[in-house]
Design a protein around this motif. Structure first.
Motif, mmCIF file in Angstrom:
data_model
loop_
_atom_site.group_PDB
_atom_site.id
_atom_site.type_symbol
_atom_site.label_atom_id
_atom_site.label_comp_id
_atom_site.label_asym_id
_atom_site.label_seq_id
_atom_site.Cartn_x
_atom_site.Cartn_y
_atom_site.Cartn_z
ATOM 1 N N LEU A 257 0.819 -1.211 0.000
ATOM 2 C CA LEU A 257 0.000 0.000 0.000
ATOM 3 C C LEU A 257 0.857 1.268 0.000
ATOM 4 O O LEU A 257 0.482 2.272 -0.623
ATOM 5 N N ILE A 258 1.985 1.236 0.683
ATOM 6 C CA ILE A 258 2.896 2.394 0.632
ATOM 7 C C ILE A 258 3.379 2.611 -0.798
ATOM 8 O O ILE A 258 3.407 3.740 -1.301
ATOM 9 N N GLU A 259 3.748 1.530 -1.451
ATOM 10 C CA GLU A 259 4.194 1.640 -2.850
ATOM 11 C C GLU A 259 3.071 2.165 -3.733
ATOM 12 O O GLU A 259 3.286 3.034 -4.591
ATOM 13 N N ALA A 260 1.850 1.662 -3.513
ATOM 14 C CA ALA A 260 0.707 2.107 -4.311
ATOM 15 C C ALA A 260 0.409 3.578 -4.087
ATOM 16 O O ALA A 260 -0.093 4.268 -4.988
ATOM 17 N N ALA A 261 0.726 4.072 -2.894
ATOM 18 C CA ALA A 261 0.485 5.480 -2.561
ATOM 19 C C ALA A 261 1.610 6.390 -3.050
ATOM 20 O O ALA A 261 1.599 7.585 -2.749
ATOM 21 N N GLY A 262 2.564 5.828 -3.765
ATOM 22 C CA GLY A 262 3.648 6.649 -4.298
ATOM 23 C C GLY A 262 4.814 6.801 -3.335
ATOM 24 O O GLY A 262 5.634 7.707 -3.504
ATOM 25 N N GLY A 263 4.878 5.943 -2.329
ATOM 26 C CA GLY A 263 6.001 5.971 -1.397
ATOM 27 C C GLY A 263 5.684 6.562 -0.043
ATOM 28 O O GLY A 263 6.456 6.408 0.897
ATOM 29 N N SER A 264 4.532 7.238 0.076
ATOM 30 C CA SER A 264 4.159 7.834 1.356
ATOM 31 C C SER A 264 2.670 8.114 1.387
ATOM 32 O O SER A 264 2.114 8.660 0.422
ATOM 33 N N VAL A 265 2.025 7.767 2.516
ATOM 34 C CA VAL A 265 0.610 8.083 2.662
ATOM 35 C C VAL A 265 0.412 9.554 3.004
ATOM 36 O O VAL A 265 -0.727 10.020 3.126
ATOM 37 N N GLY A 266 1.506 10.296 3.141
ATOM 38 C CA GLY A 266 1.416 11.737 3.355
ATOM 39 C C GLY A 266 1.362 12.524 2.066
ATOM 40 O O GLY A 266 1.249 13.759 2.094
ATOM 41 N N ALA A 267 1.441 11.834 0.923
ATOM 42 C CA ALA A 267 1.398 12.509 -0.378
ATOM 43 C C ALA A 267 -0.027 12.510 -0.929
ATOM 44 O O ALA A 267 -0.827 11.625 -0.617
ATOM 45 N N TYR A 268 -0.349 13.529 -1.754
ATOM 46 C CA TYR A 268 -1.611 13.505 -2.474
ATOM 47 C C TYR A 268 -1.676 12.253 -3.346
ATOM 48 O O TYR A 268 -0.668 11.807 -3.898
ATOM 49 N N SER A 269 -2.883 11.739 -3.513
ATOM 50 C CA SER A 269 -3.088 10.630 -4.447
ATOM 51 C C SER A 269 -3.828 11.141 -5.675
ATOM 52 O O SER A 269 -4.176 12.326 -5.780
ATOM 53 N N HIS A 270 -4.092 10.237 -6.593
ATOM 54 C CA HIS A 270 -4.997 10.522 -7.707
ATOM 55 C C HIS A 270 -6.322 11.031 -7.127
ATOM 56 O O HIS A 270 -6.803 10.534 -6.100
ATOM 57 N N SER A 271 -6.942 12.014 -7.757
ATOM 58 C CA SER A 271 -8.158 12.615 -7.211
ATOM 59 C C SER A 271 -9.311 11.618 -7.112
ATOM 60 O O SER A 271 -10.176 11.738 -6.250
ATOM 61 N N GLN A 272 -9.328 10.635 -7.976
ATOM 62 C CA GLN A 272 -10.383 9.616 -7.952
ATOM 63 C C GLN A 272 -10.055 8.503 -6.956
ATOM 64 O O GLN A 272 -10.919 7.683 -6.646
ATOM 65 N N GLY A 273 -8.842 8.517 -6.441
ATOM 66 C CA GLY A 273 -8.403 7.491 -5.503
ATOM 67 C C GLY A 273 -7.248 6.693 -6.064
ATOM 68 O O GLY A 273 -7.033 6.621 -7.279
ATOM 69 N N ILE A 274 -6.445 6.105 -5.199
ATOM 70 C CA ILE A 274 -5.271 5.320 -5.599
ATOM 71 C C ILE A 274 -5.705 4.207 -6.552
ATOM 72 O O ILE A 274 -6.621 3.425 -6.229
ATOM 73 N N PRO A 275 -5.095 4.106 -7.746
ATOM 74 C CA PRO A 275 -5.555 3.117 -8.739
ATOM 75 C C PRO A 275 -5.597 1.688 -8.224
ATOM 76 O O PRO A 275 -6.561 0.959 -8.506
ATOM 77 N N LEU A 276 -4.592 1.260 -7.465
ATOM 78 C CA LEU A 276 -4.600 -0.108 -6.947
ATOM 79 C C LEU A 276 -5.822 -0.346 -6.058
ATOM 80 O O LEU A 276 -6.451 -1.413 -6.127
ATOM 81 N N ILE A 277 -6.162 0.639 -5.244
ATOM 82 C CA ILE A 277 -7.294 0.458 -4.326
ATOM 83 C C ILE A 277 -8.601 0.438 -5.096
ATOM 84 O O ILE A 277 -9.507 -0.357 -4.790
ATOM 85 N N ARG A 278 -8.716 1.252 -6.120
ATOM 86 C CA ARG A 278 -9.927 1.200 -6.945
ATOM 87 C C ARG A 278 -10.038 -0.149 -7.653
ATOM 88 O O ARG A 278 -11.145 -0.694 -7.812
ATOM 89 N N GLN A 279 -8.903 -0.698 -8.068
ATOM 90 C CA GLN A 279 -8.912 -2.033 -8.678
ATOM 91 C C GLN A 279 -9.383 -3.075 -7.671
ATOM 92 O O GLN A 279 -10.200 -3.949 -7.993
ATOM 93 N N ARG A 280 -8.919 -2.955 -6.433
ATOM 94 C CA ARG A 280 -9.326 -3.905 -5.401
ATOM 95 C C ARG A 280 -10.819 -3.764 -5.086
ATOM 96 O O ARG A 280 -11.506 -4.752 -4.825
ATOM 97 N N VAL A 281 -11.330 -2.540 -5.083
ATOM 98 C CA VAL A 281 -12.770 -2.331 -4.867
ATOM 99 C C VAL A 281 -13.562 -3.001 -5.987
ATOM 100 O O VAL A 281 -14.579 -3.666 -5.737
#
Length: 485
Positions: A102-126
Protein backbone atom coordinates in the motif's frame (compact mmCIF):
# COMPACT_ATOMS: atom_id res chain seq x y z
CA UNK A 1 -22.39 45.10 11.21
CA UNK A 2 -19.67 43.07 9.48
CA UNK A 3 -19.79 41.86 5.92
CA UNK A 4 -20.52 38.32 7.08
CA UNK A 5 -23.69 37.87 9.13
CA UNK A 6 -26.59 35.44 9.07
CA UNK A 7 -28.61 37.72 6.82
CA UNK A 8 -25.86 38.29 4.25
CA UNK A 9 -24.59 34.74 3.81
CA UNK A 10 -26.06 31.97 1.67
CA UNK A 11 -29.51 31.40 3.16
CA UNK A 12 -29.41 27.77 2.10
CA UNK A 13 -26.64 27.29 4.66
CA UNK A 14 -28.69 29.09 7.30
CA UNK A 15 -31.86 27.09 6.64
CA UNK A 16 -30.74 23.49 6.29
CA UNK A 17 -30.77 21.23 9.35
CA UNK A 18 -28.80 18.13 10.31
CA UNK A 19 -30.58 16.49 13.20
CA UNK A 20 -27.93 14.01 14.36
CA UNK A 21 -25.61 16.93 15.14
CA UNK A 22 -28.38 19.34 16.17
CA UNK A 23 -29.65 20.79 19.43
CA UNK A 24 -29.49 17.51 21.35
CA UNK A 25 -25.88 16.84 20.36
CA UNK A 26 -24.98 20.41 21.36
CA UNK A 27 -26.69 19.96 24.72
CA UNK A 28 -24.89 16.65 25.21
CA UNK A 29 -21.57 18.41 24.70
CA UNK A 30 -22.53 21.04 27.28
CA UNK A 31 -23.42 18.31 29.78
CA UNK A 32 -20.18 16.49 29.02
CA UNK A 33 -18.21 19.62 29.86
CA UNK A 34 -20.25 20.06 33.03
CA UNK A 35 -19.39 16.50 34.08
CA UNK A 36 -15.70 17.35 33.80
CA UNK A 37 -15.93 20.36 36.13
CA UNK A 38 -19.01 19.81 38.31
CA UNK A 39 -19.81 16.11 38.11
CA UNK A 40 -21.78 16.13 41.36
CA UNK A 41 -24.37 18.51 39.87
CA UNK A 42 -25.81 15.96 37.43
CA UNK A 43 -27.81 12.77 38.08
CA UNK A 44 -25.55 10.64 35.82
CA UNK A 45 -21.86 9.96 35.40
CA UNK A 46 -21.36 10.01 31.65
CA UNK A 47 -22.94 10.88 28.31
CA UNK A 48 -24.09 7.94 26.18
CA UNK A 49 -24.00 9.17 22.60
CA UNK A 50 -26.69 7.10 20.90
CA UNK A 51 -27.45 9.92 18.47
CA UNK A 52 -25.01 8.79 15.80
CA UNK A 53 -23.58 5.53 14.48
CA UNK A 54 -20.09 6.03 15.88
CA UNK A 55 -19.13 2.54 17.14
CA UNK A 56 -15.66 3.22 18.52
CA UNK A 57 -16.89 6.20 20.52
CA UNK A 58 -19.04 3.72 22.44
CA UNK A 59 -16.26 1.24 23.01
CA UNK A 60 -16.21 -1.00 19.93
CA UNK A 61 -12.65 -2.21 19.56
CA UNK A 62 -10.79 -1.66 16.28
CA UNK A 63 -10.00 -4.72 14.16
CA UNK A 64 -6.37 -5.62 14.88
CA UNK A 65 -5.36 -6.30 11.25
CA UNK A 66 -6.67 -2.94 10.09
CA UNK A 67 -4.85 -1.00 12.76
CA UNK A 68 -1.61 -2.95 12.36
CA UNK A 69 -1.43 -2.18 8.65
CA UNK A 70 -2.43 1.43 9.28
CA UNK A 71 0.34 1.86 11.84
CA UNK A 72 2.99 0.51 9.49
CA UNK A 73 1.97 2.65 6.52
CA UNK A 74 2.01 5.64 8.85
CA UNK A 75 5.52 4.88 10.16
CA UNK A 76 7.47 3.05 7.44
CA UNK A 77 10.76 3.44 9.32
CA UNK A 78 9.76 0.19 11.00
CA UNK A 79 10.75 -1.50 7.71
CA UNK A 80 14.32 -0.20 7.92
CA UNK A 81 17.13 -2.74 8.25
CA UNK A 82 17.75 -1.59 11.82
CA UNK A 83 14.12 -2.23 12.82
CA UNK A 84 12.79 -5.02 10.64
CA UNK A 85 13.89 -7.82 12.98
CA UNK A 86 11.90 -6.28 15.84
CA UNK A 87 8.99 -5.38 13.54
CA UNK A 88 8.77 -8.98 12.32
CA UNK A 89 8.35 -10.16 15.90
CA UNK A 90 5.29 -8.02 16.63
CA UNK A 91 3.63 -7.81 13.20
CA UNK A 92 2.44 -10.87 11.23
CA UNK A 93 4.05 -11.33 7.83
CA UNK A 94 0.85 -10.62 5.90
CA UNK A 95 0.49 -7.27 7.70
CA UNK A 96 4.04 -6.31 6.72
CA UNK A 97 3.51 -7.38 3.11
CA UNK A 98 0.22 -5.49 2.81
CA UNK A 99 1.66 -2.32 4.32
CA UNK A 100 4.61 -2.36 1.92
CA UNK A 101 2.26 -2.88 -1.02
CA UNK A 102 0.00 0.00 0.00
CA UNK A 103 2.90 2.39 0.63
CA UNK A 104 4.19 1.64 -2.85
CA UNK A 105 0.71 2.11 -4.31
CA UNK A 106 0.48 5.48 -2.56
CA UNK A 107 3.65 6.65 -4.30
CA UNK A 108 6.00 5.97 -1.40
CA UNK A 109 4.16 7.83 1.36
CA UNK A 110 0.61 8.08 2.66
CA UNK A 111 1.42 11.74 3.35
CA UNK A 112 1.40 12.51 -0.38
CA UNK A 113 -1.61 13.50 -2.47
CA UNK A 114 -3.09 10.63 -4.45
CA UNK A 115 -5.00 10.52 -7.71
CA UNK A 116 -8.16 12.61 -7.21
CA UNK A 117 -10.38 9.62 -7.95
CA UNK A 118 -8.40 7.49 -5.50
CA UNK A 119 -5.27 5.32 -5.60
CA UNK A 120 -5.56 3.12 -8.74
CA UNK A 121 -4.60 -0.11 -6.95
CA UNK A 122 -7.29 0.46 -4.33
CA UNK A 123 -9.93 1.20 -6.94
CA UNK A 124 -8.91 -2.03 -8.68
CA UNK A 125 -9.33 -3.91 -5.40
CA UNK A 126 -12.77 -2.33 -4.87
CA UNK A 127 -13.76 -3.47 -8.36
CA UNK A 128 -12.61 -7.00 -7.52
CA UNK A 129 -14.61 -6.93 -4.27
CA UNK A 130 -17.77 -5.80 -6.08
CA UNK A 131 -17.28 -8.41 -8.80
CA UNK A 132 -16.91 -11.19 -6.23
CA UNK A 133 -19.84 -9.93 -4.15
CA UNK A 134 -22.28 -9.58 -7.05
CA UNK A 135 -21.06 -12.08 -9.62
CA UNK A 136 -20.79 -9.36 -12.27
CA UNK A 137 -17.72 -7.35 -13.35
CA UNK A 138 -16.95 -3.86 -12.09
CA UNK A 139 -14.79 -1.19 -13.74
CA UNK A 140 -12.18 0.62 -11.58
CA UNK A 141 -12.66 3.71 -13.76
CA UNK A 142 -16.29 3.86 -12.62
CA UNK A 143 -15.30 3.83 -8.94
CA UNK A 144 -14.59 6.99 -6.95
CA UNK A 145 -12.93 6.78 -3.55
CA UNK A 146 -14.30 9.38 -1.16
CA UNK A 147 -13.80 10.74 2.35
CA UNK A 148 -16.74 8.71 3.64
CA UNK A 149 -19.99 7.97 1.87
CA UNK A 150 -21.51 11.39 2.69
CA UNK A 151 -19.21 13.45 0.42
CA UNK A 152 -19.94 10.97 -2.37
CA UNK A 153 -23.68 11.47 -1.92
CA UNK A 154 -23.16 15.23 -1.90
CA UNK A 155 -21.04 15.13 -5.07
CA UNK A 156 -23.74 13.21 -6.90
CA UNK A 157 -26.63 15.35 -5.64
CA UNK A 158 -24.75 18.56 -6.40
CA UNK A 159 -24.33 17.36 -9.99
CA UNK A 160 -27.89 16.07 -10.44
CA UNK A 161 -29.63 19.17 -9.04
CA UNK A 162 -29.29 21.48 -12.03
CA UNK A 163 -32.05 23.92 -11.02
CA UNK A 164 -34.60 24.51 -8.22
CA UNK A 165 -37.20 22.32 -9.94
CA UNK A 166 -35.13 19.14 -9.76
CA UNK A 167 -36.77 16.65 -7.40
CA UNK A 168 -35.03 13.87 -5.48
CA UNK A 169 -37.15 11.10 -4.00
CA UNK A 170 -36.18 10.33 -0.41
CA UNK A 171 -37.56 7.89 2.16
CA UNK A 172 -39.43 9.08 5.22
CA UNK A 173 -37.96 8.47 7.72
CA UNK A 174 -34.59 9.27 6.13
CA UNK A 175 -31.03 10.03 7.13
CA UNK A 176 -30.79 13.86 7.38
CA UNK A 177 -27.82 13.92 4.97
CA UNK A 178 -30.35 13.79 2.16
CA UNK A 179 -32.72 16.59 3.18
CA UNK A 180 -29.76 18.75 4.23
CA UNK A 181 -27.90 18.25 0.95
CA UNK A 182 -31.00 18.71 -1.23
CA UNK A 183 -31.75 21.96 0.61
CA UNK A 184 -28.15 23.14 0.36
CA UNK A 185 -28.06 22.49 -3.41
CA UNK A 186 -31.49 24.13 -3.87
CA UNK A 187 -33.41 21.07 -5.02
CA UNK A 188 -36.81 19.65 -4.10
CA UNK A 189 -37.25 16.68 -1.75
CA UNK A 190 -39.93 14.28 -2.94
CA UNK A 191 -40.80 12.22 0.16
CA UNK A 192 -42.14 8.68 0.08
CA UNK A 193 -43.17 6.86 3.25
CA UNK A 194 -41.79 3.60 4.55
CA UNK A 195 -44.48 1.33 6.01
CA UNK A 196 -43.91 0.96 9.76
CA UNK A 197 -46.66 -1.66 10.05
CA UNK A 198 -44.71 -3.86 7.61
CA UNK A 199 -41.28 -3.54 9.21
CA UNK A 200 -40.58 -0.25 7.40
CA UNK A 201 -40.95 -1.85 3.98
CA UNK A 202 -41.10 -0.09 0.61
CA UNK A 203 -43.77 -0.51 -2.04
CA UNK A 204 -44.09 0.48 -5.67
CA UNK A 205 -47.57 1.83 -4.96
CA UNK A 206 -46.22 4.31 -2.41
CA UNK A 207 -43.43 5.39 -4.76
CA UNK A 208 -46.00 6.03 -7.49
CA UNK A 209 -48.22 7.98 -5.10
CA UNK A 210 -45.32 10.18 -4.02
CA UNK A 211 -44.09 11.07 -7.49
CA UNK A 212 -47.56 11.59 -8.94
CA UNK A 213 -48.68 13.81 -6.05
CA UNK A 214 -45.54 15.92 -6.39
CA UNK A 215 -46.07 16.31 -10.14
CA UNK A 216 -49.73 17.21 -9.56
CA UNK A 217 -48.89 19.88 -6.98
CA UNK A 218 -45.88 21.18 -8.91
CA UNK A 219 -46.19 20.68 -12.67
CA UNK A 220 -42.71 22.13 -13.20
CA UNK A 221 -40.98 19.52 -11.05
CA UNK A 222 -38.33 17.38 -12.76
CA UNK A 223 -37.91 14.27 -10.59
CA UNK A 224 -34.55 12.78 -11.47
CA UNK A 225 -33.46 10.36 -8.77
CA UNK A 226 -34.68 7.92 -6.13
CA UNK A 227 -32.66 7.49 -2.93
CA UNK A 228 -32.87 4.15 -1.12
CA UNK A 229 -31.06 3.30 2.11
CA UNK A 230 -30.57 -0.47 2.49
CA UNK A 231 -30.17 -1.66 5.21
CA UNK A 232 -32.19 1.24 6.51
CA UNK A 233 -31.21 4.28 8.55
CA UNK A 234 -32.91 5.17 10.89
CA UNK A 235 -35.33 2.28 10.56
CA UNK A 236 -33.09 -0.81 10.36
CA UNK A 237 -35.04 -2.68 7.68
CA UNK A 238 -33.53 -4.93 4.98
CA UNK A 239 -35.13 -5.08 1.55
CA UNK A 240 -36.03 -8.39 -0.05
CA UNK A 241 -34.70 -9.30 -3.49
CA UNK A 242 -38.20 -9.03 -4.98
CA UNK A 243 -38.80 -5.61 -3.43
CA UNK A 244 -35.53 -4.40 -4.90
CA UNK A 245 -36.63 -5.61 -8.33
CA UNK A 246 -39.84 -3.59 -8.08
CA UNK A 247 -37.82 -0.51 -7.10
CA UNK A 248 -35.62 -0.93 -10.18
CA UNK A 249 -38.73 -1.41 -12.34
CA UNK A 250 -40.12 1.84 -10.93
CA UNK A 251 -36.89 3.71 -11.72
CA UNK A 252 -36.96 2.33 -15.24
CA UNK A 253 -40.59 3.33 -15.77
CA UNK A 254 -40.13 6.83 -14.36
CA UNK A 255 -36.68 7.36 -15.90
CA UNK A 256 -34.93 7.91 -12.56
CA UNK A 257 -31.35 7.47 -11.40
CA UNK A 258 -31.24 5.02 -8.48
CA UNK A 259 -29.02 6.21 -5.63
CA UNK A 260 -28.33 3.21 -3.37
CA UNK A 261 -26.94 3.96 0.08
CA UNK A 262 -25.48 0.58 1.05
CA UNK A 263 -23.12 1.57 3.86
CA UNK A 264 -24.70 -0.97 6.26
CA UNK A 265 -24.31 -3.93 3.92
CA UNK A 266 -22.27 -5.88 6.50
CA UNK A 267 -24.96 -5.20 9.15
CA UNK A 268 -27.70 -7.57 7.95
CA UNK A 269 -28.87 -9.76 10.84
CA UNK A 270 -31.51 -12.15 9.49
CA UNK A 271 -31.10 -15.22 7.28
CA UNK A 272 -34.49 -14.45 5.71
CA UNK A 273 -33.33 -11.04 4.44
CA UNK A 274 -29.65 -11.21 3.52
CA UNK A 275 -28.02 -8.21 1.93
CA UNK A 276 -28.19 -7.95 -1.85
CA UNK A 277 -26.69 -5.01 -3.67
CA UNK A 278 -28.87 -3.11 -6.11
CA UNK A 279 -26.23 -3.73 -8.76
CA UNK A 280 -26.53 -7.48 -8.33
CA UNK A 281 -30.33 -7.32 -8.58
CA UNK A 282 -30.18 -5.00 -11.58
CA UNK A 283 -27.81 -7.31 -13.45
CA UNK A 284 -30.20 -10.25 -13.01
CA UNK A 285 -33.11 -8.42 -14.65
CA UNK A 286 -32.09 -8.77 -18.27
CA UNK A 287 -31.37 -6.47 -21.22
CA UNK A 288 -34.51 -4.37 -20.71
CA UNK A 289 -32.72 -2.70 -17.80
CA UNK A 290 -29.27 -2.39 -19.37
CA UNK A 291 -29.54 1.40 -19.42
CA UNK A 292 -30.93 1.87 -15.90
CA UNK A 293 -28.63 4.32 -14.13
CA UNK A 294 -27.37 3.36 -10.67
CA UNK A 295 -24.90 4.91 -8.24
CA UNK A 296 -24.16 2.96 -5.06
CA UNK A 297 -22.28 4.07 -1.94
CA UNK A 298 -20.22 2.28 0.71
CA UNK A 299 -18.18 3.38 3.73
CA UNK A 300 -15.59 2.28 6.30
CA UNK A 301 -17.66 3.89 9.08
CA UNK A 302 -20.16 1.08 9.59
CA UNK A 303 -20.14 -2.71 9.50
CA UNK A 304 -17.71 -4.34 11.92
CA UNK A 305 -14.98 -1.88 10.94
CA UNK A 306 -16.47 1.30 12.45
CA UNK A 307 -13.53 3.52 11.45
CA UNK A 308 -15.67 6.67 11.23
CA UNK A 309 -12.95 9.20 11.96
CA UNK A 310 -10.66 8.00 9.19
CA UNK A 311 -13.18 9.14 6.55
CA UNK A 312 -13.13 6.57 3.80
CA UNK A 313 -15.67 5.28 1.31
CA UNK A 314 -16.46 4.92 -2.36
CA UNK A 315 -19.23 5.10 -4.92
CA UNK A 316 -19.66 3.05 -8.07
CA UNK A 317 -21.31 4.33 -11.23
CA UNK A 318 -23.33 1.89 -13.35
CA UNK A 319 -24.65 3.00 -16.76
CA UNK A 320 -23.63 6.61 -16.06
CA UNK A 321 -22.68 8.84 -19.00
CA UNK A 322 -18.85 9.09 -19.25
CA UNK A 323 -19.09 12.87 -19.49
CA UNK A 324 -21.02 12.96 -16.19
CA UNK A 325 -18.32 10.82 -14.58
CA UNK A 326 -15.83 13.43 -15.78
CA UNK A 327 -17.83 16.02 -13.86
CA UNK A 328 -17.65 13.87 -10.73
CA UNK A 329 -13.90 13.77 -11.26
CA UNK A 330 -13.79 17.55 -11.65
CA UNK A 331 -15.56 18.00 -8.30
CA UNK A 332 -13.21 15.46 -6.67
CA UNK A 333 -10.17 17.28 -8.04
CA UNK A 334 -11.19 20.51 -6.27
CA UNK A 335 -10.41 18.75 -2.98
CA UNK A 336 -7.28 17.21 -4.58
CA UNK A 337 -7.87 13.73 -3.14
CA UNK A 338 -9.70 11.82 -0.42
CA UNK A 339 -7.67 11.18 2.77
CA UNK A 340 -5.11 8.54 1.93
CA UNK A 341 -5.42 6.79 5.30
CA UNK A 342 -9.14 6.53 4.59
CA UNK A 343 -8.37 5.00 1.20
CA UNK A 344 -6.03 2.50 2.87
CA UNK A 345 -8.82 1.49 5.23
CA UNK A 346 -11.20 0.99 2.29
CA UNK A 347 -8.71 -1.45 0.80
CA UNK A 348 -8.42 -3.34 4.07
CA UNK A 349 -12.20 -3.48 4.49
CA UNK A 350 -12.86 -4.96 1.06
CA UNK A 351 -9.71 -7.12 0.96
CA UNK A 352 -9.34 -8.64 4.45
CA UNK A 353 -7.11 -11.56 5.43
CA UNK A 354 -8.01 -14.86 3.80
CA UNK A 355 -8.03 -18.36 5.24
CA UNK A 356 -4.47 -19.52 5.66
CA UNK A 357 -3.08 -16.00 6.18
CA UNK A 358 -1.32 -15.45 9.51
CA UNK A 359 -3.83 -12.76 10.52
CA UNK A 360 -6.96 -14.62 9.46
CA UNK A 361 -7.96 -16.43 12.65
CA UNK A 362 -7.80 -13.33 14.85
CA UNK A 363 -9.50 -11.21 12.18
CA UNK A 364 -12.36 -13.71 11.80
CA UNK A 365 -12.85 -13.98 15.55
CA UNK A 366 -12.98 -10.21 16.02
CA UNK A 367 -15.42 -9.81 13.15
CA UNK A 368 -17.73 -12.55 14.40
CA UNK A 369 -17.61 -11.35 18.00
CA UNK A 370 -18.65 -7.82 17.04
CA UNK A 371 -21.37 -9.04 14.66
CA UNK A 372 -22.87 -11.48 17.14
CA UNK A 373 -22.80 -8.87 19.91
CA UNK A 374 -24.58 -6.32 17.72
CA UNK A 375 -27.33 -8.86 16.99
CA UNK A 376 -27.79 -9.61 20.68
CA UNK A 377 -27.85 -5.93 21.62
CA UNK A 378 -30.38 -5.14 18.89
CA UNK A 379 -32.75 -7.84 20.15
CA UNK A 380 -32.32 -6.89 23.78
CA UNK A 381 -32.90 -3.17 23.29
CA UNK A 382 -35.92 -3.69 21.02
CA UNK A 383 -37.47 -5.95 23.64
CA UNK A 384 -36.82 -3.34 26.32
CA UNK A 385 -38.43 -0.58 24.26
CA UNK A 386 -41.48 -2.75 23.66
CA UNK A 387 -41.90 -3.19 27.41
CA UNK A 388 -42.30 0.58 27.92
CA UNK A 389 -45.78 2.04 28.20
CA UNK A 390 -46.91 3.59 24.92
CA UNK A 391 -43.85 2.46 22.96
CA UNK A 392 -43.72 0.07 20.00
CA UNK A 393 -40.51 -0.89 18.27
CA UNK A 394 -39.84 -2.99 15.17
CA UNK A 395 -36.90 -5.37 15.30
CA UNK A 396 -33.68 -4.30 13.60
CA UNK A 397 -33.16 -6.46 10.53
CA UNK A 398 -29.95 -4.56 9.85
CA UNK A 399 -27.88 -1.40 10.40
CA UNK A 400 -27.18 -0.01 13.92
CA UNK A 401 -30.44 1.63 14.97
CA UNK A 402 -33.88 1.19 16.43
CA UNK A 403 -36.65 3.67 15.65
CA UNK A 404 -39.39 3.16 18.25
CA UNK A 405 -42.72 4.97 18.05
CA UNK A 406 -43.84 6.68 21.23
CA UNK A 407 -47.36 7.75 22.15
CA UNK A 408 -47.26 11.13 23.88
CA UNK A 409 -50.08 12.62 25.92
CA UNK A 410 -51.72 15.94 25.13
CA UNK A 411 -50.11 17.29 28.30
CA UNK A 412 -46.64 16.35 27.02
CA UNK A 413 -47.41 17.78 23.58
CA UNK A 414 -48.51 21.07 25.13
CA UNK A 415 -45.41 21.15 27.33
CA UNK A 416 -43.29 20.71 24.21
CA UNK A 417 -45.23 23.43 22.42
CA UNK A 418 -44.59 25.85 25.31
CA UNK A 419 -40.87 25.31 24.76
CA UNK A 420 -41.22 25.68 20.99
CA UNK A 421 -40.11 22.08 20.49
CA UNK A 422 -41.46 19.10 18.58
CA UNK A 423 -42.99 16.64 21.07
CA UNK A 424 -40.43 13.90 20.36
CA UNK A 425 -37.59 16.42 20.58
CA UNK A 426 -38.95 17.47 23.99
CA UNK A 427 -39.00 13.82 25.09
CA UNK A 428 -35.43 13.28 23.90
CA UNK A 429 -34.19 16.46 25.60
CA UNK A 430 -35.81 15.42 28.88
CA UNK A 431 -34.22 11.97 28.48
CA UNK A 432 -30.80 13.52 27.92
CA UNK A 433 -31.05 15.89 30.89
CA UNK A 434 -32.19 13.09 33.20
CA UNK A 435 -29.97 10.20 32.10
CA UNK A 436 -27.17 11.46 29.85
CA UNK A 437 -28.53 9.32 27.00
CA UNK A 438 -28.49 11.27 23.73
CA UNK A 439 -30.96 10.08 21.07
CA UNK A 440 -32.40 11.83 18.01
CA UNK A 441 -36.11 12.68 17.69
CA UNK A 442 -38.07 11.23 14.82
CA UNK A 443 -38.94 14.76 13.71
CA UNK A 444 -35.29 15.08 12.64
CA UNK A 445 -35.72 12.20 10.18
CA UNK A 446 -39.28 12.82 9.05
CA UNK A 447 -42.30 10.75 10.04
CA UNK A 448 -46.00 10.48 9.33
CA UNK A 449 -48.03 13.40 10.72
CA UNK A 450 -49.04 13.11 14.39
CA UNK A 451 -46.69 10.20 15.00
CA UNK A 452 -43.62 10.52 17.23
CA UNK A 453 -40.43 8.50 17.30
CA UNK A 454 -36.83 8.60 18.35
CA UNK A 455 -33.74 6.90 16.99
CA UNK A 456 -31.25 5.16 19.23
CA UNK A 457 -28.20 3.17 18.27
CA UNK A 458 -27.75 -0.19 19.96
CA UNK A 459 -24.01 0.46 20.23
CA UNK A 460 -23.54 0.86 24.02
CA UNK A 461 -21.21 -1.91 25.23
CA UNK A 462 -22.95 -5.20 25.92
CA UNK A 463 -21.74 -5.27 29.52
CA UNK A 464 -23.37 -1.88 30.09
CA UNK A 465 -26.64 -2.61 28.30
CA UNK A 466 -28.58 -3.55 31.46
CA UNK A 467 -27.75 -0.25 33.17
CA UNK A 468 -28.45 1.63 29.93
CA UNK A 469 -31.89 0.03 29.61
CA UNK A 470 -32.66 0.57 33.29
CA UNK A 471 -31.90 4.29 33.09
CA UNK A 472 -34.23 4.70 30.10
CA UNK A 473 -36.97 2.68 31.82
CA UNK A 474 -36.82 4.74 35.02
CA UNK A 475 -36.89 7.99 33.05
CA UNK A 476 -39.74 6.87 30.81
CA UNK A 477 -41.96 5.80 33.70
CA UNK A 478 -41.43 9.13 35.43
CA UNK A 479 -42.02 11.09 32.20
CA UNK A 480 -45.27 9.25 31.50
CA UNK A 481 -46.56 9.89 35.02
CA UNK A 482 -45.49 13.55 35.00
CA UNK A 483 -47.29 14.27 31.74
CA UNK A 484 -50.24 11.90 32.02
CA UNK A 485 -53.51 13.55 30.92
Amino acid sequence: MGILNVKSVNQRVVEFEYAVRGALAIRAEQLSNQLKTKSDTLPFKNIVNCNIGNPQQLGQQPITFYRQVASLVEYPDLFNDANIEYTSKIYPSDVIARAKELIEAAGGSVGAYSHSQGIPLIRQRVAEFISKRDGYPADPESIFLTSGASPGVQTVLQTIIANPNVGIMIPIPQYPLYTASISLFNGLPVPYYLDESEDWSMSKEELKRAIHEMKKSNPDVDVRALCVINPGNPTGQCLSFDTMKTIIEFCHEENLVLLADEVYQANAYTHELPFHSFKQVLKTMGPKYDTTELISFHSISKGMIGECGRRGGYFECVNIDPQVKELFYKIASVSLCPPVQGQVMVELMINPPKKGDPSYNLYAKEQHDIYDSLKRRAVKLAAAFNMLEGVTCNAAQGAMYLFPQITLSNTAIQAAKSKNMAPDAFYCMELLNATGVCCVPGSGFGQKPKSWHFRSTFLPPENQMEDFIKSIKVFHEKFIETYRD
